[in-house]
Design an enzyme around this catalytic site. Structure first.
Site, short mmCIF file in Angstrom:
data_model
loop_
_atom_site.label_atom_id
_atom_site.label_comp_id
_atom_site.label_asym_id
_atom_site.label_seq_id
_atom_site.Cartn_x
_atom_site.Cartn_y
_atom_site.Cartn_z
CB SER A 1 -0.88 0.06 1.26
OG SER A 1 -1.49 -1.17 1.47
CG HIS B 1 -3.67 -3.69 -3.16
ND1 HIS B 1 -2.52 -4.26 -2.71
CD2 HIS B 1 -4.26 -3.14 -2.07
CE1 HIS B 1 -2.39 -4.06 -1.41
NE2 HIS B 1 -3.44 -3.39 -0.99
CG HIS C 1 -4.47 -9.11 0.14
ND1 HIS C 1 -4.67 -8.25 -0.91
CD2 HIS C 1 -3.50 -8.56 0.91
CE1 HIS C 1 -3.84 -7.22 -0.77
NE2 HIS C 1 -3.13 -7.38 0.33
CE1 TYR D 1 -8.41 -8.20 1.39
CE2 TYR D 1 -6.58 -8.60 2.91
CZ TYR D 1 -7.19 -7.82 1.93
OH TYR D 1 -6.58 -6.69 1.49
CD GLU D 2 -7.81 -9.36 -3.05
OE1 GLU D 2 -8.27 -8.92 -4.12
OE2 GLU D 2 -6.59 -9.40 -2.79
CB ALA E 1 0.01 -1.06 5.26
CG MET F 1 -4.98 -8.20 7.16
SD MET F 1 -6.51 -7.45 6.60
CE MET F 1 -6.96 -6.47 8.05
CB SER F 2 -0.09 -8.99 2.77
OG SER F 2 0.82 -8.04 3.26
CG ASN G 1 -3.19 0.70 11.94
OD1 ASN G 1 -2.74 0.35 10.85
ND2 ASN G 1 -3.67 -0.17 12.80
CG HIS H 1 -8.58 0.38 3.55
ND1 HIS H 1 -7.41 -0.32 3.66
CD2 HIS H 1 -8.73 0.67 2.23
CE1 HIS H 1 -6.86 -0.45 2.45
NE2 HIS H 1 -7.65 0.14 1.58
N1 HPA Z 1 -4.17 -5.05 11.27
C1 HPA Z 1 -4.05 -5.83 10.18
N2 HPA Z 1 -3.59 -5.40 9.03
C2 HPA Z 1 -3.23 -4.11 8.95
C3 HPA Z 1 -3.34 -3.24 10.04
C4 HPA Z 1 -3.83 -3.74 11.28
O1 HPA Z 1 -3.96 -3.03 12.29
N3 HPA Z 1 -2.90 -2.02 9.62
C5 HPA Z 1 -2.53 -2.16 8.32
N4 HPA Z 1 -2.73 -3.42 7.91
#
Ligand code: HPA
Length: 277
Positions: free
Chosen positions: A35, A66, A88, A90-91, A118, A216-217, A240, A252
């Site tokens: 990202s 993406h 991903h 999750y897709e 990220a 998540m990747s 974050n 997001h």
């Molecule tokens: N959790 C999972 N995936 C993420 C996060 C998070 O807090 N921030 C960016 N990708």
């Protein structure tokens, strides 16, 4: 050779052939642009751009931000292949599908891979906007891209994971960051499938288990890279604080905003690292 084995090997061969039909160079370094980092691809010279949807057996990402393209060319005088966008778990794609591009990059000739992403900070010593070199990971998702028949021509059944985040590449990244006066930390990345952000209890659990950041990747690609004998460097952009670390809900938009804010620093670091590789 059973049918499944033949299928995967054939699929890799078909994708490789298609890409090789369009390029003149042999890539040595692969870079997965997470990202916010996507526009690094614009700095590739003599670039050949190939859409994922045109490459046999590649899947296309459904996530905003993406774009799915492969960019092959010269970057910091190295032959590189950049993946702008990734798919991903999750897709709804299978582990084999999300790690297929890593297999193809290996078949094209890469020996080194930089993966970026990220991530949310679990360790309070990290803060949004900072970069973290991944020095290890925790995969508690319960799935693994190597489950199933092993393809001996692709890699060993039981790959060692003690050095999957290559120590020499970590040293290069730390040295380059130091020279460029970029503040960088090191830590453990925990892989969660998403797409929901984690619960507070899950983050607590990951903290107790020793994770510094969560995302998540990356982990499936790194496992397959290791299986394929590729040396990998992983870098997270902390976007974050993870769920429950602060009293704020996650979204997001915040992830995108922070990765956009940090991208110039991130790109400077990647340029420097590739120059030294
Ligand atoms: N959790 C999972 N995936 C993420 C996060 C998070 O807090 N921030 C960016 N990708």
């Amino acid at each position: 050779m059973n049918t499944t084995e033949k299928d995967l090997i054939t699929k890799i061969e078909e994708a490789k052939k298609y890409i090789e039909g369009k390029i003149k160079i042999k890539p040595e370094i692969g870079i997965v642009l997470g990202s916010g980092l996507g526009d690094l691809a614009e700095e590739v010279n003599e670039a050949i751009t190939i859409k994922y949807c045109d490459i046999p057996h590649f899947k296309t990402s459904t996530v905003v931000g993406h774009d799915g393209v492969l960019i092959i060319g010269k970057f910091m005088s190295k032959n590189v292949v950049m993946m702008k966008g990734r798919v991903h778990f999750y897709e709804g794609y299978s582990m084999e599908e999300i790690t297929f591009p890593t297999r193809v990059l290996k078949a094209l000739g890469i020996s080194k891979l930089i993966v970026t992403n990220a991530a949310g900070a679990i360790n309070k010593e990290l803060s949004p906007g900072e970069l973290m070199i991944i020095n290890d990971h925790i995969n508690i998702v319960g799935i693994n891209p190597l489950i199933g028949k092993n393809f001996d021509e692709l890699g060993t059944r039981f790959p060692d994971m003690t050095n999957q985040y290559n120590k020499e590449l970590i040293d290069v990244a730390n040295d380059v960051a130091y020279k460029l006066k970029i503040n960088i930390k090191e830590g453990v990345y925990a892989y969660m499938s998403g797409p929901n952000y984690e619960t507070k209890a899950e983050i607590n659990m990951l903290r107790v288990l020793g994770a510094d950041a969560v995302g998540m990747s990356t982990v499936p690609e790194v496992i397959v890279a290791r299986h394929s004998g590729i040396d990998t460097l992983g870098i997270s952009c902390i976007t974050n604080m993870a769920s429950g670390i602060l009293d704020a809900p996650l979204n997001h938009r915040e992830v995108i905003e922070v990765s956009n804010r940090v991208k110039d620093k991130f790109k400077t670091l990647i340029r420097g690292i590739i120059e030294e590789m």
